[in-house]
Design a protein around this motif. Structure first.
Motif, mmCIF file in Angstrom:
data_model
loop_
_atom_site.group_PDB
_atom_site.id
_atom_site.type_symbol
_atom_site.label_atom_id
_atom_site.label_comp_id
_atom_site.label_asym_id
_atom_site.label_seq_id
_atom_site.Cartn_x
_atom_site.Cartn_y
_atom_site.Cartn_z
ATOM 1 N N THR A 11 0.861 -1.184 0.000
ATOM 2 C CA THR A 11 0.000 0.000 0.000
ATOM 3 C C THR A 11 0.898 1.234 0.000
ATOM 4 O O THR A 11 2.122 1.121 -0.067
ATOM 5 C CB THR A 11 -0.891 0.032 1.250
ATOM 6 N N LYS A 20 -3.949 3.209 -1.998
ATOM 7 C CA LYS A 20 -4.554 3.387 -0.692
ATOM 8 C C LYS A 20 -4.988 2.033 -0.129
ATOM 9 O O LYS A 20 -5.515 1.188 -0.857
ATOM 10 C CB LYS A 20 -5.767 4.316 -0.776
ATOM 11 N N GLU A 22 -7.481 1.285 1.711
ATOM 12 C CA GLU A 22 -8.916 1.041 1.545
ATOM 13 C C GLU A 22 -9.252 0.621 0.119
ATOM 14 O O GLU A 22 -10.126 -0.226 -0.101
ATOM 15 C CB GLU A 22 -9.729 2.268 1.942
ATOM 16 N N ASP A 23 -8.566 1.183 -0.872
ATOM 17 C CA ASP A 23 -8.821 0.801 -2.262
ATOM 18 C C ASP A 23 -8.462 -0.667 -2.504
ATOM 19 O O ASP A 23 -9.134 -1.358 -3.285
ATOM 20 C CB ASP A 23 -8.029 1.693 -3.210
ATOM 21 N N VAL A 25 -8.639 -2.996 -0.160
ATOM 22 C CA VAL A 25 -9.703 -3.757 0.504
ATOM 23 C C VAL A 25 -10.947 -3.823 -0.382
ATOM 24 O O VAL A 25 -11.554 -4.893 -0.529
ATOM 25 C CB VAL A 25 -10.041 -3.140 1.880
ATOM 26 N N GLU A 63 -5.365 2.524 11.025
ATOM 27 C CA GLU A 63 -6.077 2.403 9.757
ATOM 28 C C GLU A 63 -6.607 0.994 9.556
ATOM 29 O O GLU A 63 -7.733 0.815 9.066
ATOM 30 C CB GLU A 63 -5.184 2.802 8.582
ATOM 31 N N TYR A 66 -9.717 0.696 11.598
ATOM 32 C CA TYR A 66 -10.818 1.412 10.931
ATOM 33 C C TYR A 66 -11.405 0.563 9.803
ATOM 34 O O TYR A 66 -12.630 0.450 9.662
ATOM 35 C CB TYR A 66 -10.295 2.742 10.385
ATOM 36 N N LEU A 67 -10.547 -0.040 9.004
ATOM 37 C CA LEU A 67 -11.016 -0.850 7.881
ATOM 38 C C LEU A 67 -11.686 -2.138 8.355
ATOM 39 O O LEU A 67 -12.666 -2.591 7.758
ATOM 40 C CB LEU A 67 -9.848 -1.159 6.946
ATOM 41 N N LYS A 70 -15.141 -1.216 9.298
ATOM 42 C CA LYS A 70 -15.973 -0.789 8.166
ATOM 43 C C LYS A 70 -16.315 -1.948 7.234
ATOM 44 O O LYS A 70 -17.437 -2.009 6.712
ATOM 45 C CB LYS A 70 -15.248 0.308 7.384
ATOM 46 N N TYR A 71 -15.367 -2.867 7.038
ATOM 47 C CA TYR A 71 -15.564 -3.957 6.079
ATOM 48 C C TYR A 71 -15.613 -5.298 6.827
ATOM 49 O O TYR A 71 -14.629 -6.025 6.897
ATOM 50 C CB TYR A 71 -14.450 -3.958 5.030
#
Length: 267
Positions: A11, A20, A22-23, A25, A63, A66-67, A70-71
């Motif tokens: 990443t 990124k 998140e991208d 993921v 981070e 956070y991910l 969220k996921y």
């Protein structure tokens, strides 16, 4: 494809990558992956100034948390790719013990303090001398350092060097490669099958099929598959080809790691 984890992903925490987290993921979810593991670069004392910037792991883990929140549909794991150099044993060991890594890849991106990417290592050496010195350095690494799970892209050196034919034949380096594989197996470590070789137009994985086959013949059974992705579209790139190759040489199961412990899935 959905059940196979890509065990080598970078990443923008890696200095040579802009993707990124998140991208990556989001792409993994699109592909139907159940797990994803990030293995960003930690290359202390790299001869390449680009890699001198160190990752802030407090931010890194924030981070990931956070991910994870969220996921929920995908399990997000934290790994690392360490760049080995002989003087770093204690520093690398302290670093790895400081964070809850699920998986550690040991790789060699520079050799004898010289960069492979920019060609410094190859100056004044023939192709055979370059490859032999590289393998001798890997052997020393495996003899003296243990805090990793798999050795990454074992024949990585073939990506570089201004040679007309970059192909590395197992038979030309049989003795030293066998010594390396024997040490890896005896120490309970694994090897990575890295599919980036296809993207470098080498028409093979790292290491090449003959080396992977020899690892199996010698009794090795811990193999991970990694794309070495530096952008979302490379996630799981050429896995179909890699799996076809592995099946053809008799590999039936692939390893994936969590909490530094391997589990095995059939391919």
């Amino acid at each position: 494809m959905g059940f196979i984890i890509d065990s080598h992903i970078h990443t923008d925490y890696s200095p040579d990558c802009k993707a990124k987290m998140e991208d990556i993921v989001i792409k993994a979810v699109e592909l139907g992956l159940k797990q994803i593991i990030f293995t960003d670069h930690v290359d202390y004392d790299s001869p390449d100034e680009l890699f001198m910037k160190e990752i802030d792991y407090s931010e890194y883990m924030k981070e990931i948390k956070y991910l994870r929140d969220k996921y929920k549909e995908i399990e997000i794991l934290m790994g690392v790719e360490i760049g080995y150099q002989p003087h770093l044993n204690k520093k690398l060991d302290k670093f790895i013990k400081s964070y809850p890594f699920d998986f550690v890849i040991c790789s060699m991106h520079s050799c004898e303090g010289l960069d492979l990417y920019n060609g410094d290592f190859f100056k004044g050496k023939t192709q055979r001398q370059s490859y032999m010195r590289y393998f001798e350095s890997i052997k020393y690494c495996i003899e003296t350092y243990d805090n990793y799970d798999v050795y990454g892209h074992l024949d990585y050196i073939v990506r570089y060097g201004n040679f007309d034919n970059k192909k590395l034949k197992y038979e030309d380096f049989k003795e030293i490669i066998d010594e390396i594989l024997d040490l890896i197996i005896k120490k309970g470590k694994g090897i990575e099958v890295n599919t980036a070789g296809f993207r470098y137009n080498l028409k093979t994985t790292h290491p090449n099929t003959d080396i992977v086959k020899r690892y199996i013949e010698m009794g090795g059974n811990v193999i991970t598959i990694g794309s070495d992705a530096h952008k979302p579209d490379d996630l799981c790139a050429d896995f179909d080809q890699a799996i076809k190759i592995l099946k053809a040489i008799g590999v039936k199961k692939i390893a994936q790691f969590k909490n530094r412990i391997p589990s095995f899935i059939e391919i």
